[in-house]
Write a protein that holds these residues in place. Structure first.
Motif, PDB file in Angstrom:
ATOM      1  N   ASP A  26       0.847  -1.196   0.000  1.00  0.00           N
ATOM      2  CA  ASP A  26       0.000   0.000   0.000  1.00  0.00           C
ATOM      3  C   ASP A  26       0.883   1.246   0.000  1.00  0.00           C
ATOM      4  OD1 ASP A  26      -2.688  -0.871  -0.110  1.00  0.00           O
ATOM      5  OD2 ASP A  26      -2.564  -1.543   1.969  1.00  0.00           O
ATOM      6  N   GLY A  27       1.710   1.374  -1.029  1.00  0.00           N
ATOM      7  CA  GLY A  27       2.562   2.545  -1.148  1.00  0.00           C
ATOM      8  C   GLY A  27       3.863   2.447  -0.383  1.00  0.00           C
ATOM      9  N   TYR A  28       4.173   1.311   0.201  1.00  0.00           N
ATOM     10  CA  TYR A  28       5.392   1.186   0.988  1.00  0.00           C
ATOM     11  C   TYR A  28       6.642   1.269   0.117  1.00  0.00           C
ATOM     12  CZ  TYR A  28       2.193  -0.419   4.586  1.00  0.00           C
ATOM     13  OH  TYR A  28       1.171  -0.505   5.483  1.00  0.00           O
ATOM     14  N   ILE A  29       6.622   0.565  -1.005  1.00  0.00           N
ATOM     15  CA  ILE A  29       7.747   0.631  -1.928  1.00  0.00           C
ATOM     16  C   ILE A  29       7.373   1.583  -3.058  1.00  0.00           C
ATOM     17  CG2 ILE A  29       9.188  -0.641  -3.559  1.00  0.00           C
ATOM     18  CD1 ILE A  29       9.077  -3.020  -1.797  1.00  0.00           C
ATOM     19  N   PRO A  30       8.038   2.716  -3.173  1.00  0.00           N
ATOM     20  CA  PRO A  30       7.702   3.716  -4.194  1.00  0.00           C
ATOM     21  C   PRO A  30       7.750   3.132  -5.595  1.00  0.00           C
ATOM     22  CG  PRO A  30       9.273   4.605  -2.604  1.00  0.00           C
ATOM     23  CD  PRO A  30       9.183   3.126  -2.330  1.00  0.00           C
TER      24      PRO A  30
END
Length: 250
Positions: free
Chosen positions: A179-183
């Protein structure tokens, strides 16, 4: 399994404390997520002439994607958190696990409990050890090293899209929804990654590379696996240079 965990180590080591809520999501699993973005829409539509599942009516023409769950099949949902593309895509409401390749589609293999696309005979180069997220894979895949010996080249592995409830099945090695942790990566189940122990198989630990890290990786605690405390090792002994620093189970 160890090579999968270690492939995530450098990437997770630089994930900060925030959540950008940036989405996306394609699917390499048997529970195919979005409709294939390369397929063709374009059929005529109206209030009385609905588009096929996985498409929605835009200005009188069927477009690939969705605007609500009603645009998707009964076992799918419209992932409106998919902000990395112009439109959202239909994805499976639930994600199945696997224990053998036979439970996945013919072009997939079972990787630690989740179906993943098989690497091509001559996979394009990617960097499994990058620390800046530019691993050479598209936004729906991560670069994994399939063989600790170096006999096989790293390849881009894709996994199922996040299910409707956002909770990925643990499978054999754990998983968490990106959920957006890794760009610059989409919303798919990251095999081997975790926020806490609940994302890992029973008796495994979520090991974070440093104190403020949002994500870590699931570890069985066997000899040679990373750890930060004794409780994360089956032997009860984590050899680290200093408390809180990354070490290895003895």
């Amino acid at each position: 399994m160890k090579h999968v965990v270690m492939s995530l180590f450098l990437a997770l080591a630089v994930v900060g404390c925030g959540n950008s809520n940036e989405g996306g999501g394609d699917d390499g699993g048997k529970d195919a997520g979005p409709t294939d973005p390369h397929s063709q829409g374009g059929g005529l539509c109206s209030a009385s002439n609905a588009c096929p599942s996985g498409q929605f009516c835009f200005n009188g023409l069927c477009a690939i994607g969705c605007q609500s769950d009603s645009n998707c099949a009964a076992d799918q949902y419209c992932d409106l958190e998919d902000m990395g593309t112009p439109v959202a895509f239909c994805k499976k409401k639930s994600v199945s696990t696997c224990s053998s390749d036979s439970q996945c589609a013919s072009n997939q293999r079972c990787v630690e409990g989740l179906c993943s696309l098989r690497p091509p005979a001559n996979p394009p180069s990617c960097n499994a050890n990058t620390s800046d997220f530019n691993d050479g894979c598209d936004k729906y895949a991560l670069c994994l090293d399939p063989d600790d010996s170096g006999a096989q080249q790293p390849y881009c592995a894709s996994f199922p899209s996040c299910p409707q409830n956002g909770v990925c099945p643990t499978g054999q090695g754990g998983a968490v929804c990106n959920d957006g942790y890794i760009p610059n990566k989409g919303r798919f189940c990251m095999q081997g990654a975790c926020k806490d122990n609940s994302n890992c198989p029973s008796q495994w630990s979520c090991v974070k590379p440093f104190t403020n890290a949002v994500l870590g990786f699931c570890s069985p605690g066997a000899m040679g696996f990373p750890c930060t405390e004794n409780a994360q090792c089956a032997s009860g002994q984590c050899m680290a240079s200093a408390p809180g620093m990354m070490g290895m189970c003895m």
